[in-house]
Design an enzyme around this catalytic site. Structure first.
Site, PDB file in Angstrom:
ATOM      1  N   SER A 216       1.816   6.985  -4.727  1.00  0.00           N
ATOM      2  CA  SER A 216       1.281   5.698  -4.306  1.00  0.00           C
ATOM      3  C   SER A 216       2.289   5.026  -3.389  1.00  0.00           C
ATOM      4  O   SER A 216       3.483   4.970  -3.690  1.00  0.00           O
ATOM      5  CB  SER A 216       1.016   4.835  -5.541  1.00  0.00           C
ATOM      6  N   LYS A 217       1.775   4.495  -2.271  1.00  0.00           N
ATOM      7  CA  LYS A 217       2.672   3.862  -1.302  1.00  0.00           C
ATOM      8  C   LYS A 217       3.408   2.681  -1.926  1.00  0.00           C
ATOM      9  O   LYS A 217       4.453   2.274  -1.473  1.00  0.00           O
ATOM     10  CB  LYS A 217       1.883   3.378  -0.079  1.00  0.00           C
ATOM     11  N   ARG A 218       2.813   2.131  -2.967  1.00  0.00           N
ATOM     12  CA  ARG A 218       3.430   0.960  -3.602  1.00  0.00           C
ATOM     13  C   ARG A 218       4.542   1.323  -4.580  1.00  0.00           C
ATOM     14  O   ARG A 218       5.282   0.471  -5.022  1.00  0.00           O
ATOM     15  CB  ARG A 218       2.362   0.135  -4.318  1.00  0.00           C
ATOM     16  N   ASP A 219       4.625   2.596  -4.926  1.00  0.00           N
ATOM     17  CA  ASP A 219       5.641   3.013  -5.888  1.00  0.00           C
ATOM     18  C   ASP A 219       7.015   3.034  -5.210  1.00  0.00           C
ATOM     19  O   ASP A 219       7.342   3.936  -4.448  1.00  0.00           O
ATOM     20  CB  ASP A 219       5.285   4.406  -6.421  1.00  0.00           C
TER      21      ASP A 219
END
Ligand code: GLU
Length: 448
Positions: A216-219
């Protein structure tokens, strides 16, 4: 035979992500392997999500990785423009044609006279294709609702624009991420509506983290953007090598391969059918292999900015060269040099457990270390004089081999292994080395 033409079609909605970079690289390798053409097209129709410099980040970072292309917004080419927002007239013409032929219809927003255009999904059709990665794949038209091809602001949706562009740009193969597989039947209906030849599709499997979850790009625990690796002092050739192995493997065991080797070996039959794991340790390992192969000069240029940014005092070019020579083989990526520096010059004498055991068990270790210290104090601390001091300490205490070298090494560095000892000590300087030796002497006197 039809010319191989592939494309990478990023939406300029953020920085170049490792997953997108992989899509670009696989298309690039495929094109170059086949003597085909590689095109970059910017899919900027999702206006709210576009970010300033998004396109630039894509292109700059791909270039940095060593990828080049034949047609793009910056290079131009025979089938431009290569930004979708500059092609609105083209889409309009084709959308109007579908409406005229009854294959798409106006869909009015409630209580307003603005409308979008919806594609009329044919009834009872099966959309089948032979995916390069997954093999025969099919979707039923009854599972797909009539879908928007042009929004009420006049801008086409991805699934419509992509077909018009891929057709007009003579794209032969569409290699992209698995998340697009359910878009494929929608795109096939548009090809069929216009009677156009459908390209070959290949959907690459997901990239997952170590818990096997989609990256996930948010991780933020995983560094995922190419520019971040650049900023950390990773080498582009190494990063490219790592990405090439994310869902593809060359025949044989070899994992370190150059871009040219990857080009000549690339084969879509070897694209992985299961998700590929983003293994950070492997990336570090690969980068380390490339760092070790750098010339000393190139290594110095890799680490210099990190030393400067950390305000580490580079005493002289000679100092830097000696320091680099000693630490080059331990440095996995540029930014790590600061950590290595701090460890190397640490004032604390941290003894590794096995090193301490060794000193406690070695009969003459204390005596050897004291003699070594005495001789060191008389030198000017050049590496030649330090070598001499080690040898003379051996003669004077009648020890040799490991019984001589190990106490000298452990007393001054805390470890049983490390770079060339005389050179290391010369770099560390007399004061620090003597301080460390004194600490070790105190410890041995107390514990032995
Ligand atoms: N703009 C799409 C994306 O960034 C491209 C998908 C495709 O290659 O068709 O995911």
């Amino acid at each position: 035979m039809k010319k191989i033409r592939v494309r990478y079609a990023p939406s300029p909605t953020g920085l170049l992500h490792i997953g997108n970079a992989r899509t670009a690289i696989f298309n690039y390798l495929f094109a170059r392997n086949k003597g085909g053409e590689f095109i970059i097209r910017i899919e900027d129709t999702d206006i709210e999500r576009n970010v300033e410099h998004g396109e630039k980040s894509q292109l700059d970072n791909l270039s940095w990785l060593g990828v080049d292309w034949d047609e793009s917004p910056d290079k131009g080419g025979p089938y431009g423009p290569y930004r979708q927002l500059e092609r609105l007239d083209i889409y309009k013409k084709y959308a109007d044609e579908l409406v005229l032929r009854g294959l798409a219809y106006k869909d009015y927003k409630e209580g307003s006279d603005s409308y979008g255009l919806r594609f009329k999904v044919p009834k009872g059709k099966v959309y089948e294709f032979n995916d390069l990665v997954r093999g025969p794949t099919k979707f039923l038209s009854e599972d797909i609702e009539d879908w928007i091809i042009v929004k009420d602001n006049g801008i086409p949706t991805y699934n419509f624009a992509v077909v018009i562009d891929d057709h007009l740009m003579h794209i032969s193969h569409v290699l992209r991420g698995e998340e697009h597989i359910t878009n494929t039947p929608k795109q096939m209906m548009v090809y069929e509506a216009f009677g156009w030849e459908i390209p070959t599709f290949g959907h690459m499997t997901l990239i997952v983290n170590e818990e096997r979850k989609k990256l996930s790009k948010r991780d933020e625990s995983i560094v995922q953007f190419i520019s971040q690796y650049k900023d950390l002092g990773y080498l582009p050739e190494a990063l490219l090598n790592f990405i090439v192995l994310l869902g593809w493997s060359p025949p044989g065991e070899k994992e370190i391969l150059t871009k040219d080797e990857a080009i000549s070996l690339f084969d879509t039959n070897r694209l992985s059918k299961s998700p590929s794991m983003f293994d950070n340790k492997k990336l570090k390992y690969i980068n380390h292999e490339y760092v070790k192969k750098l010339s000393l000069e190139d290594f110095i240029e890799l680490i210099r900015p990190f030393l400067l940014a950390a305000k580490i005092n580079i005493e002289s070019e000679e100092w830097l060269s000696n320091f680099s020579e000693l630490l080059k083989d331990r440095c996995e990526y540029g930014a790590q040099i600061v950590e290595l520096y701090n460890e190397f010059f640490s004032k604390e004498s941290k003894l590794e457990v096995e090193a301490k055991e060794f000193l406690l068990n070695e009969e003459k270790s204390l005596e050897t270390i004291k003699e070594f210290k005495k001789l060191l104090l008389e030198t000017n601390f050049t590496s030649a004089e330090i070598t001499e001091a080690i040898n003379n300490a051996g003669k004077n205490t009648n020890v040799k081999g490991k019984s001589l070298f190990m106490p000298c090494r452990v007393a001054t560095t805390g470890a049983m292994h490390g770079p060339d000892l005389p050179k290391s000590l010369a770099l560390l300087g007399k004061e620090l080395v003597i301080e460390r030796i004194n600490n070790v002497i105190t410890m041995l006197e107390e514990e032995k």
